[in-house]
Design a protein around this motif. Structure first.
Motif, mmCIF file in Angstrom:
data_model
loop_
_atom_site.group_PDB
_atom_site.id
_atom_site.type_symbol
_atom_site.label_atom_id
_atom_site.label_comp_id
_atom_site.label_asym_id
_atom_site.label_seq_id
_atom_site.Cartn_x
_atom_site.Cartn_y
_atom_site.Cartn_z
ATOM 1 N N MET A 1 9.640 -12.482 -24.735
ATOM 2 C CA MET A 1 10.036 -13.223 -23.533
ATOM 3 C C MET A 1 10.654 -12.292 -22.494
ATOM 4 N N ARG A 2 9.938 -12.150 -21.380
ATOM 5 C CA ARG A 2 10.391 -11.236 -20.337
ATOM 6 C C ARG A 2 11.776 -11.631 -19.799
ATOM 7 N N ALA A 3 12.027 -12.949 -19.749
ATOM 8 C CA ALA A 3 13.291 -13.418 -19.168
ATOM 9 C C ALA A 3 14.507 -12.950 -19.962
ATOM 10 N N PRO B 1 10.050 -8.207 -2.769
ATOM 11 C CA PRO B 1 10.956 -9.193 -3.368
ATOM 12 C C PRO B 1 10.626 -9.369 -4.848
ATOM 13 N N THR B 2 11.619 -9.285 -5.702
ATOM 14 C CA THR B 2 11.419 -9.544 -7.134
ATOM 15 C C THR B 2 12.417 -10.622 -7.555
ATOM 16 N N VAL B 3 11.885 -11.667 -8.197
ATOM 17 C CA VAL B 3 12.733 -12.805 -8.574
ATOM 18 C C VAL B 3 13.746 -12.357 -9.632
ATOM 19 N N GLY B 4 13.239 -11.812 -10.742
ATOM 20 C CA GLY B 4 14.132 -11.382 -11.823
ATOM 21 C C GLY B 4 15.070 -10.271 -11.378
ATOM 22 N N GLY B 5 14.562 -9.351 -10.563
ATOM 23 C CA GLY B 5 15.391 -8.244 -10.075
ATOM 24 C C GLY B 5 16.536 -8.763 -9.219
ATOM 25 N N PRO C 1 2.792 -20.134 -4.361
ATOM 26 C CA PRO C 1 3.296 -19.562 -5.626
ATOM 27 C C PRO C 1 2.189 -19.054 -6.543
ATOM 28 N N THR C 2 2.350 -17.856 -7.025
ATOM 29 C CA THR C 2 1.397 -17.304 -8.002
ATOM 30 C C THR C 2 1.329 -18.203 -9.241
ATOM 31 N N ASP C 3 2.421 -18.887 -9.569
ATOM 32 C CA ASP C 3 2.436 -19.753 -10.743
ATOM 33 C C ASP C 3 1.606 -21.034 -10.556
ATOM 34 N N MET C 4 1.076 -21.266 -9.329
ATOM 35 C CA MET C 4 0.196 -22.422 -9.093
ATOM 36 C C MET C 4 -1.259 -22.001 -8.874
ATOM 37 N N ARG D 1 -1.839 -11.907 -4.807
ATOM 38 C CA ARG D 1 -1.112 -10.775 -4.226
ATOM 39 C C ARG D 1 0.202 -10.457 -4.950
ATOM 40 N N VAL D 2 0.595 -11.291 -5.936
ATOM 41 C CA VAL D 2 1.884 -11.035 -6.598
ATOM 42 C C VAL D 2 1.697 -10.230 -7.889
ATOM 43 N N PHE D 3 0.743 -10.636 -8.725
ATOM 44 C CA PHE D 3 0.498 -9.917 -9.984
ATOM 45 C C PHE D 3 -0.925 -9.385 -10.019
ATOM 46 N N GLU D 4 -1.117 -8.238 -10.646
ATOM 47 C CA GLU D 4 -2.477 -7.779 -10.935
ATOM 48 C C GLU D 4 -2.880 -8.499 -12.233
ATOM 49 N N ASN D 5 -4.164 -8.571 -12.510
ATOM 50 C CA ASN D 5 -4.626 -9.118 -13.782
ATOM 51 C C ASN D 5 -4.154 -10.563 -14.022
ATOM 52 N N ARG D 6 -4.259 -11.409 -12.978
ATOM 53 C CA ARG D 6 -3.865 -12.796 -13.221
ATOM 54 C C ARG D 6 -5.043 -13.757 -13.061
ATOM 55 N N PHE D 7 -6.228 -13.301 -13.523
ATOM 56 C CA PHE D 7 -7.390 -14.183 -13.484
ATOM 57 C C PHE D 7 -7.920 -14.420 -14.891
ATOM 58 N N LYS E 1 12.455 -24.551 -15.813
ATOM 59 C CA LYS E 1 12.560 -23.459 -16.795
ATOM 60 C C LYS E 1 13.083 -22.186 -16.132
ATOM 61 N N ASN E 2 12.527 -21.866 -14.962
ATOM 62 C CA ASN E 2 12.871 -20.584 -14.345
ATOM 63 C C ASN E 2 14.257 -20.571 -13.699
ATOM 64 N N SER E 3 14.914 -21.731 -13.632
ATOM 65 C CA SER E 3 16.341 -21.765 -13.280
ATOM 66 C C SER E 3 17.169 -21.677 -14.546
ATOM 67 N N GLN F 1 1.241 -5.509 -15.729
ATOM 68 C CA GLN F 1 2.247 -4.625 -16.319
ATOM 69 C C GLN F 1 3.674 -5.155 -16.250
ATOM 70 N N ARG F 2 4.019 -5.801 -15.181
ATOM 71 C CA ARG F 2 5.353 -6.379 -14.963
ATOM 72 C C ARG F 2 6.472 -5.403 -15.328
ATOM 73 N N PRO F 3 6.554 -4.292 -14.621
ATOM 74 C CA PRO F 3 7.617 -3.330 -14.916
ATOM 75 C C PRO F 3 8.994 -3.847 -14.491
ATOM 76 N N VAL F 4 10.025 -3.106 -14.860
ATOM 77 C CA VAL F 4 11.391 -3.512 -14.486
ATOM 78 C C VAL F 4 12.082 -2.409 -13.671
ATOM 79 N N ASP F 5 11.257 -1.522 -13.091
ATOM 80 C CA ASP F 5 11.822 -0.390 -12.345
ATOM 81 C C ASP F 5 12.747 -0.826 -11.213
ATOM 82 N N MET F 6 12.387 -1.914 -10.520
ATOM 83 C CA MET F 6 13.226 -2.345 -9.383
ATOM 84 C C MET F 6 14.575 -2.898 -9.865
ATOM 85 N N HIS F 7 14.566 -3.547 -11.046
ATOM 86 C CA HIS F 7 15.839 -4.028 -11.622
ATOM 87 C C HIS F 7 16.764 -2.808 -11.822
ATOM 88 N N LEU F 8 16.171 -1.761 -12.422
ATOM 89 C CA LEU F 8 16.998 -0.608 -12.827
ATOM 90 C C LEU F 8 17.504 0.147 -11.598
HETATM 91 C C1 UD1 Z 1 9.372 -14.705 -12.008
HETATM 92 C C2 UD1 Z 1 8.998 -15.964 -12.747
HETATM 93 C C3 UD1 Z 1 7.474 -16.059 -12.906
HETATM 94 C C4 UD1 Z 1 6.795 -15.911 -11.548
HETATM 95 C C5 UD1 Z 1 7.287 -14.682 -10.808
HETATM 96 C C6 UD1 Z 1 6.758 -14.582 -9.388
HETATM 97 C C7 UD1 Z 1 10.909 -16.354 -14.186
HETATM 98 C C8 UD1 Z 1 11.456 -16.397 -15.580
HETATM 99 N N1 UD1 Z 1 9.623 -15.970 -14.054
HETATM 100 O O1 UD1 Z 1 8.917 -13.605 -12.805
HETATM 101 O O2 UD1 Z 1 7.162 -17.320 -13.480
HETATM 102 O O3 UD1 Z 1 5.403 -15.792 -11.745
HETATM 103 O O4 UD1 Z 1 8.728 -14.692 -10.738
HETATM 104 O O5 UD1 Z 1 7.063 -15.721 -8.671
HETATM 105 O O6 UD1 Z 1 11.583 -16.698 -13.233
HETATM 106 N N2 UD1 Z 1 7.801 -5.887 -10.195
HETATM 107 C C9 UD1 Z 1 7.865 -4.502 -10.249
HETATM 108 N N3 UD1 Z 1 9.032 -3.943 -10.674
HETATM 109 C C10 UD1 Z 1 10.121 -4.679 -11.037
HETATM 110 C C11 UD1 Z 1 10.042 -6.089 -10.968
HETATM 111 C C12 UD1 Z 1 8.859 -6.669 -10.536
HETATM 112 O O7 UD1 Z 1 6.911 -3.824 -9.919
HETATM 113 O O8 UD1 Z 1 11.141 -4.098 -11.406
HETATM 114 C C13 UD1 Z 1 6.562 -6.522 -9.698
HETATM 115 C C14 UD1 Z 1 5.899 -7.405 -10.753
HETATM 116 O O9 UD1 Z 1 5.077 -6.673 -11.617
HETATM 117 C C15 UD1 Z 1 5.132 -8.361 -9.873
HETATM 118 C C16 UD1 Z 1 6.061 -8.554 -8.669
HETATM 119 O O10 UD1 Z 1 6.914 -7.418 -8.663
HETATM 120 O O11 UD1 Z 1 3.928 -7.780 -9.458
HETATM 121 C C17 UD1 Z 1 6.903 -9.809 -8.675
HETATM 122 O O12 UD1 Z 1 7.558 -9.934 -9.924
HETATM 123 P P1 UD1 Z 1 8.934 -10.721 -10.086
HETATM 124 O O13 UD1 Z 1 9.205 -11.491 -8.850
HETATM 125 O O14 UD1 Z 1 9.962 -9.765 -10.548
HETATM 126 O O15 UD1 Z 1 8.575 -11.729 -11.258
HETATM 127 P P2 UD1 Z 1 9.456 -12.140 -12.510
HETATM 128 O O16 UD1 Z 1 10.886 -12.208 -12.133
HETATM 129 O O17 UD1 Z 1 9.067 -11.319 -13.681
#
Ligand code: UD1
Length: 426
Positions: free
Chosen positions: A94-96, A165-169, A307-310, A330-336, A22-24, A123-130
């Motif tokens: 959908m965040r993606a 490191p941010t995956v989506g970013g 992986p946080t997803d596991m 250590r990757v997300f807050e509020n994941r319990f 899915k995430n690819s 919270q999952r912000p997108v500040d790093m993307h921007l």
């Molecule tokens: C992707 C995965 C998700 C997985 C996550 C971490 C997809 C569609 N989703 O999510 O299943 O749990 O990677 O492996 O691929 N953050 C910021 N600012 C930003 C971006 C991220 O603070 O601009 C923080 C997030 O809140 C989080 C951390 O960085 O605490 C990692 O997030 P990120 O790697 O970006 O996760 P996603 O890409 O959203």
């Protein structure tokens, strides 16, 4: 919404096939916006998130065709309209959806997008993307619920350095950089296999990328991208989830269409729990030999870390395992979010901040629980498989977002599980 009803007590045994990742799929579908020529994707999973991304692209005018019993998807975005507001209802769930930002800026120099939603995991912000896209020459206006990005001249390659490191970013900047003028160097890039899968697909479209899978990715922009035919990698989180489910029930499973190289750390933790793992070209097998797993400590981290997803699935296993364990997120807050329902089923878990402490050896009892987040829901399924009596998991929309035909696959492994459609939906 549908529910899943599980009669606990079965030991999982048998062979199933793992679906495409899915995430690819989601970033690669967004990448189809970068080319006016058709993109054909194989090994496509049937998931609610894929349907939503398709819908989002179709709302923009993309032509979408399925082949090979819906296993192959052809996306043709030659005639898309760049009207961000049309994306709003889908983007909120959908965040993606935010992954179309980089492609739209690269192709049109303008994007207007709702701020994303998704799982309830912090919270999952997108500040790093921007910030990263700003370095390439994008100016952003940020509203309460939407963001508007503009490129004055053309995107220019630049040095981009992520604080974390941010995956989506990483994916968004990669997709913008492939059509930028000059060279982009991404430092502290996410190293997840899905980032590599996206990079390989972009390369198949004609992009020039080096270093995907390491912390430094270099992109030399090209003028245009063409057509491609690409098969998605297998889903490593689905693979890990079935391995943990089998280990928790003392079972033995063989997973076809799986890639062991992408789940090394998960396999190591399962070995610590007492499982025997074997792997080969395109398969992974686990044998627990009827034993109860030993509890394992976990600390999540970006790839190649745990992986946080596991995390949620291992929490369910540790609840019934022999011994105590400590889980640090250590990757997300509020994941319990899953621990509350696991405790209702009899688990002994104490959460404090980003840390959970478990006393293993619990006898779980079936209960009616609610699926609130994708991986949290998977942990409730695992708990239901070993619980005494019947577990009903309500609102399984989140499970359908990420697990293809979960009840069929589990039934094939011997589980007693059925889907109960919501009568009120008619
Ligand atoms: C992707 C995965 C998700 C997985 C996550 C971490 C997809 C569609 N989703 O999510 O299943 O749990 O990677 O492996 O691929 N953050 C910021 N600012 C930003 C971006 C991220 O603070 O601009 C923080 C997030 O809140 C989080 C951390 O960085 O605490 C990692 O997030 P990120 O790697 O970006 O996760 P996603 O890409 O959203």
């Amino acid at each position: 919404m549908d529910s899943l009803i599980i009669q606990g007590g079965s030991c999982l045994k048998g062979t199933i096939k793992i679906s495409g990742a899915k995430n690819s799929a989601l970033p690669i579908m967004a990448a189809s916006l970068l080319s006016e020529e058709p993109i054909s994707l194989g090994n496509l999973p049937h998931l609610a998130d894929i349907t939503m991304m398709n819908q989002l692209l179709m709302n923009m005018g993309a032509r979408v065709e399925f082949a090979d019993d819906h296993r192959r998807l052809q996306l043709h975005t030659a005639e898309v309209y760049n009207e961000g507001i049309m994306l709003a209802p889908l983007a909120h769930t959908m965040r993606a959806s935010f992954l179309v930002l980089g492609p739209l800026l690269a192709r049109f120099g303008y994007a207007r997008l709702p701020l994303p939603g998704g799982c309830a995991i912090g919270q999952r912000p997108v500040d790093m993307h921007l910030r990263a896209l700003s370095a390439l020459g994008v100016s952003f206006e940020l509203g309460d619920a939407e963001v508007v990005g503009r490129v004055d001249d053309s995107l220019r390659g630049a040095q981009v350095s992520f604080e974390e490191p941010t995956v989506g970013g990483t994916e968004n900047i990669l997709m913008a950089a492939v059509l930028a003028y000059g060279e982009t160097c991404i430092d502290n890039a996410a190293r997840e296999p899905e980032v590599v899968d996206l990079a390989q697909c972009l390369q198949a479209m004609g992009a020039r990328i080096e270093g995907a899978g390491t912390s430094t990715i270099t992109v030399e922009g090209v003028e245009r991208l063409g057509a491609c035919d690409y098969d998605l990698m297998p889903d490593r989180i689905e693979t890990g989830t079935y391995l943990v489910a089998a280990a928790t029930t003392g079972g033995s499973v063989r997973l076809e269409n799986a890639r062991a190289d992408t789940i090394q750390v998960v396999m190591r933790h399962l070995e610590q729990a007492g499982a025997e793992l074997s792997t080969g070209e395109g398969w992974v097998a686990l044998d627990m030999g009827g034993r109860t797993p030993r509890a394992v400590d976990i600390e999540t981290a970006p790839y190649p870390g745990f992986p946080t997803d596991m995390q949620a699935q291992f929490t369910a296993m540790n609840a019934i395992a022999d011994g105590s364990s400590r889980i640090v997120e250590r990757v997300f807050e509020n994941r319990f979010i899953h621990t509350k329902d696991l405790c209702r089923m009899g688990a002994d878990i104490t959460v404090s901040g980003n840390e959970a402490r478990l006393r293993g050896g619990a006898t779980l009892r079936g209960a009616t629980v609610e699926a609130n987040d994708l991986r949290a829901s998977a942990s409730l399924v695992i708990a239901g498989l070993v619980a005494e009596g019947e577990t009903t998991i309500e609102h399984i929309y989140h499970i359908d977002r990420g697990y293809e035909w979960i009840e069929e696959k589990l039934r094939r492994l011997g589980a007693e599980i059925k889907r109960c459609p919501n009568q009120s939906q008619g």
